[in-house]
Design a protein around this motif. Structure first.
Motif: not given
Length: 222
Positions: A39-44, A179-182
Protein backbone atom coordinates in the motif's frame (compact mmCIF):
# COMPACT_ATOMS: atom_id res chain seq x y z
CA UNK A 1 24.04 11.51 0.34
CA UNK A 2 21.77 8.48 -0.10
CA UNK A 3 23.65 5.26 -0.46
CA UNK A 4 23.40 3.86 -4.02
CA UNK A 5 21.75 0.48 -4.28
CA UNK A 6 23.05 -1.90 -6.91
CA UNK A 7 20.48 -3.66 -9.09
CA UNK A 8 21.50 -6.08 -11.82
CA UNK A 9 18.05 -6.47 -13.27
CA UNK A 10 18.16 -7.71 -16.82
CA UNK A 11 15.95 -9.63 -17.13
CA UNK A 12 13.81 -8.45 -14.21
CA UNK A 13 12.13 -11.06 -12.04
CA UNK A 14 8.37 -11.45 -12.18
CA UNK A 15 6.74 -8.81 -10.00
CA UNK A 16 4.86 -9.88 -6.94
CA UNK A 17 2.56 -6.90 -7.46
CA UNK A 18 1.14 -8.35 -10.68
CA UNK A 19 1.15 -12.09 -9.95
CA UNK A 20 -2.18 -13.86 -10.45
CA UNK A 21 -3.29 -16.76 -8.22
CA UNK A 22 -4.83 -19.87 -9.72
CA UNK A 23 -8.19 -19.96 -7.94
CA UNK A 24 -10.91 -17.50 -6.94
CA UNK A 25 -10.40 -18.24 -3.24
CA UNK A 26 -6.67 -17.82 -3.67
CA UNK A 27 -7.28 -14.59 -5.54
CA UNK A 28 -9.18 -13.04 -2.64
CA UNK A 29 -6.53 -14.00 -0.12
CA UNK A 30 -3.64 -12.94 -2.36
CA UNK A 31 -5.25 -9.59 -3.16
CA UNK A 32 -5.74 -8.79 0.52
CA UNK A 33 -2.17 -9.84 1.34
CA UNK A 34 -0.73 -7.88 -1.57
CA UNK A 35 -2.57 -4.69 -0.70
CA UNK A 36 -1.37 -5.00 2.87
CA UNK A 37 2.22 -5.36 1.70
CA UNK A 38 2.41 -2.75 -1.06
CA UNK A 39 0.00 0.00 0.00
CA UNK A 40 3.00 2.30 0.39
CA UNK A 41 5.03 1.02 -2.57
CA UNK A 42 4.96 1.14 -6.35
CA UNK A 43 7.10 -0.18 -9.17
CA UNK A 44 9.33 1.79 -11.53
CA UNK A 45 10.78 0.40 -14.74
CA UNK A 46 13.13 2.00 -17.27
CA UNK A 47 15.02 0.79 -20.34
CA UNK A 48 18.03 2.35 -22.02
CA UNK A 49 20.14 2.25 -25.16
CA UNK A 50 23.71 3.50 -25.49
CA UNK A 51 25.17 5.20 -28.56
CA UNK A 52 28.64 6.56 -29.30
CA UNK A 53 29.56 10.15 -30.20
CA UNK A 54 28.51 9.57 -33.83
CA UNK A 55 25.10 8.23 -32.80
CA UNK A 56 25.93 4.60 -33.58
CA UNK A 57 24.05 2.12 -31.43
CA UNK A 58 26.50 0.04 -29.39
CA UNK A 59 24.38 -1.45 -26.58
CA UNK A 60 22.29 -3.49 -26.15
CA UNK A 61 21.80 -3.88 -29.92
CA UNK A 62 25.00 -2.86 -31.72
CA UNK A 63 25.02 -1.86 -35.39
CA UNK A 64 28.79 -1.59 -35.92
CA UNK A 65 29.03 -4.71 -38.09
CA UNK A 66 26.66 -3.07 -40.59
CA UNK A 67 28.81 0.05 -41.05
CA UNK A 68 31.26 -0.04 -43.95
CA UNK A 69 34.81 0.81 -42.89
CA UNK A 70 34.08 0.49 -39.17
CA UNK A 71 37.06 -1.29 -37.61
CA UNK A 72 35.52 -1.92 -34.19
CA UNK A 73 34.65 -5.36 -32.91
CA UNK A 74 30.95 -5.15 -32.09
CA UNK A 75 31.17 -8.13 -29.76
CA UNK A 76 33.06 -6.06 -27.18
CA UNK A 77 29.82 -4.17 -26.47
CA UNK A 78 27.82 -7.15 -25.31
CA UNK A 79 27.84 -5.22 -22.04
CA UNK A 80 29.33 -2.03 -20.56
CA UNK A 81 31.65 -3.78 -18.12
CA UNK A 82 34.96 -3.71 -20.00
CA UNK A 83 36.38 -0.16 -20.19
CA UNK A 84 39.76 1.30 -19.32
CA UNK A 85 40.77 4.95 -19.18
CA UNK A 86 42.56 7.87 -17.52
CA UNK A 87 40.93 10.38 -15.20
CA UNK A 88 43.88 12.82 -15.39
CA UNK A 89 46.03 13.69 -18.45
CA UNK A 90 49.19 12.03 -17.09
CA UNK A 91 47.60 9.35 -14.94
CA UNK A 92 47.52 5.60 -15.58
CA UNK A 93 44.62 3.98 -17.34
CA UNK A 94 42.39 2.17 -14.88
CA UNK A 95 39.77 -0.52 -15.40
CA UNK A 96 36.15 0.50 -14.92
CA UNK A 97 32.57 -0.36 -15.84
CA UNK A 98 29.65 1.87 -16.82
CA UNK A 99 26.29 1.79 -15.08
CA UNK A 100 22.95 3.52 -15.51
CA UNK A 101 21.96 5.53 -12.46
CA UNK A 102 18.57 6.93 -11.49
CA UNK A 103 17.94 9.57 -8.84
CA UNK A 104 14.54 10.10 -7.27
CA UNK A 105 14.34 13.82 -6.62
CA UNK A 106 11.93 16.33 -5.13
CA UNK A 107 10.20 18.21 -7.96
CA UNK A 108 10.92 21.92 -8.44
CA UNK A 109 13.83 21.83 -6.01
CA UNK A 110 15.77 25.12 -6.24
CA UNK A 111 19.14 23.33 -6.33
CA UNK A 112 20.42 20.58 -8.59
CA UNK A 113 19.48 17.18 -7.23
CA UNK A 114 23.09 16.00 -7.53
CA UNK A 115 24.32 18.92 -5.42
CA UNK A 116 21.73 19.32 -2.67
CA UNK A 117 21.05 16.31 -0.42
CA UNK A 118 17.71 17.79 0.63
CA UNK A 119 16.55 17.43 -2.98
CA UNK A 120 17.46 13.73 -3.14
CA UNK A 121 15.09 11.01 -2.03
CA UNK A 122 16.96 7.94 -3.25
CA UNK A 123 19.68 6.91 -5.71
CA UNK A 124 19.61 3.62 -7.62
CA UNK A 125 22.30 2.05 -9.79
CA UNK A 126 21.97 -0.87 -12.19
CA UNK A 127 24.36 -3.53 -13.44
CA UNK A 128 26.86 -2.95 -16.24
CA UNK A 129 25.34 -5.85 -18.21
CA UNK A 130 21.76 -4.59 -17.82
CA UNK A 131 19.70 -2.68 -20.36
CA UNK A 132 16.67 -2.48 -18.10
CA UNK A 133 16.15 -1.33 -14.55
CA UNK A 134 13.32 -2.39 -12.27
CA UNK A 135 12.83 -1.13 -8.72
CA UNK A 136 10.22 -0.94 -5.98
CA UNK A 137 10.06 2.52 -4.42
CA UNK A 138 7.91 4.44 -1.97
CA UNK A 139 4.60 5.45 -3.56
CA UNK A 140 3.83 9.13 -4.08
CA UNK A 141 0.28 9.70 -5.30
CA UNK A 142 -0.11 13.40 -4.53
CA UNK A 143 3.33 14.78 -5.39
CA UNK A 144 5.43 13.22 -8.17
CA UNK A 145 9.09 12.39 -8.29
CA UNK A 146 11.57 13.96 -10.68
CA UNK A 147 13.36 10.93 -12.11
CA UNK A 148 16.87 11.94 -13.19
CA UNK A 149 19.15 9.49 -15.01
CA UNK A 150 22.86 9.50 -15.78
CA UNK A 151 25.87 7.30 -16.49
CA UNK A 152 28.36 6.49 -13.75
CA UNK A 153 31.80 4.89 -13.91
CA UNK A 154 32.82 2.41 -11.22
CA UNK A 155 36.54 1.68 -10.95
CA UNK A 156 37.74 -1.81 -10.14
CA UNK A 157 40.84 -0.85 -8.16
CA UNK A 158 39.24 1.22 -5.41
CA UNK A 159 35.48 0.92 -6.16
CA UNK A 160 35.26 4.68 -6.60
CA UNK A 161 32.10 5.80 -8.43
CA UNK A 162 31.63 9.06 -10.31
CA UNK A 163 28.81 10.40 -12.45
CA UNK A 164 30.14 11.28 -15.90
CA UNK A 165 29.94 14.87 -17.11
CA UNK A 166 29.01 16.05 -20.63
CA UNK A 167 32.58 15.64 -21.92
CA UNK A 168 32.08 11.88 -21.59
CA UNK A 169 28.35 11.14 -21.49
CA UNK A 170 24.99 12.82 -22.10
CA UNK A 171 21.64 11.77 -20.68
CA UNK A 172 18.06 13.04 -21.15
CA UNK A 173 16.56 15.54 -18.75
CA UNK A 174 14.30 14.64 -15.82
CA UNK A 175 10.92 12.98 -16.22
CA UNK A 176 8.26 13.85 -13.66
CA UNK A 177 5.94 10.99 -12.74
CA UNK A 178 3.69 9.90 -9.89
CA UNK A 179 4.10 6.43 -8.42
CA UNK A 180 0.83 4.89 -7.30
CA UNK A 181 0.63 2.06 -4.76
CA UNK A 182 0.77 -1.40 -6.31
CA UNK A 183 1.08 -0.08 -9.87
CA UNK A 184 3.86 0.07 -12.43
CA UNK A 185 5.29 3.42 -13.57
CA UNK A 186 7.02 2.84 -16.91
CA UNK A 187 9.65 5.51 -17.62
CA UNK A 188 10.17 3.96 -21.07
CA UNK A 189 13.44 4.23 -23.02
CA UNK A 190 16.35 6.57 -22.29
CA UNK A 191 19.24 7.19 -24.68
CA UNK A 192 22.73 7.67 -23.27
CA UNK A 193 25.38 9.21 -25.54
CA UNK A 194 29.03 8.35 -24.83
CA UNK A 195 30.51 11.58 -26.16
CA UNK A 196 34.00 10.38 -25.24
CA UNK A 197 33.80 7.33 -27.53
CA UNK A 198 33.98 6.92 -31.31
CA UNK A 199 33.36 3.19 -31.61
CA UNK A 200 34.76 2.92 -35.15
CA UNK A 201 37.87 5.09 -34.68
CA UNK A 202 39.48 4.59 -31.30
CA UNK A 203 42.74 3.56 -29.64
CA UNK A 204 43.85 -0.05 -29.61
CA UNK A 205 42.20 -1.93 -26.74
CA UNK A 206 44.28 -2.32 -23.58
CA UNK A 207 44.09 -5.44 -21.43
CA UNK A 208 41.30 -6.57 -23.74
CA UNK A 209 39.16 -3.56 -22.77
CA UNK A 210 37.74 -0.60 -24.70
CA UNK A 211 39.73 2.62 -24.19
CA UNK A 212 37.64 5.64 -23.19
CA UNK A 213 39.48 8.26 -21.16
CA UNK A 214 37.47 10.22 -18.57
CA UNK A 215 39.69 13.29 -18.23
CA UNK A 216 37.67 16.31 -17.14
CA UNK A 217 34.46 14.46 -16.35
CA UNK A 218 35.30 12.17 -13.44
CA UNK A 219 37.12 14.40 -10.96
CA UNK A 220 35.67 12.56 -7.96
CA UNK A 221 37.78 9.51 -8.79
CA UNK A 222 40.94 11.24 -10.00
Amino acid sequence: MPRPAAHALAPAPASRLRRRPRSAAGATFALAATLACVRDQGEVELNWIVVDAAGRSIFPAGELKKIEGCNADADRFDDLCGFIGRTTPDGPRRRYSLHAQMRLCEPDCPQACSEDESCQIDTLQYGCAAARGFSIVAAREDEPYDFQVGVVAQFEDDKCVCELGPACALAPGPRTRKVEPGLLTDLQVYQFVLTGLDACVQPTPEQGRTVMDLVGCCDACS
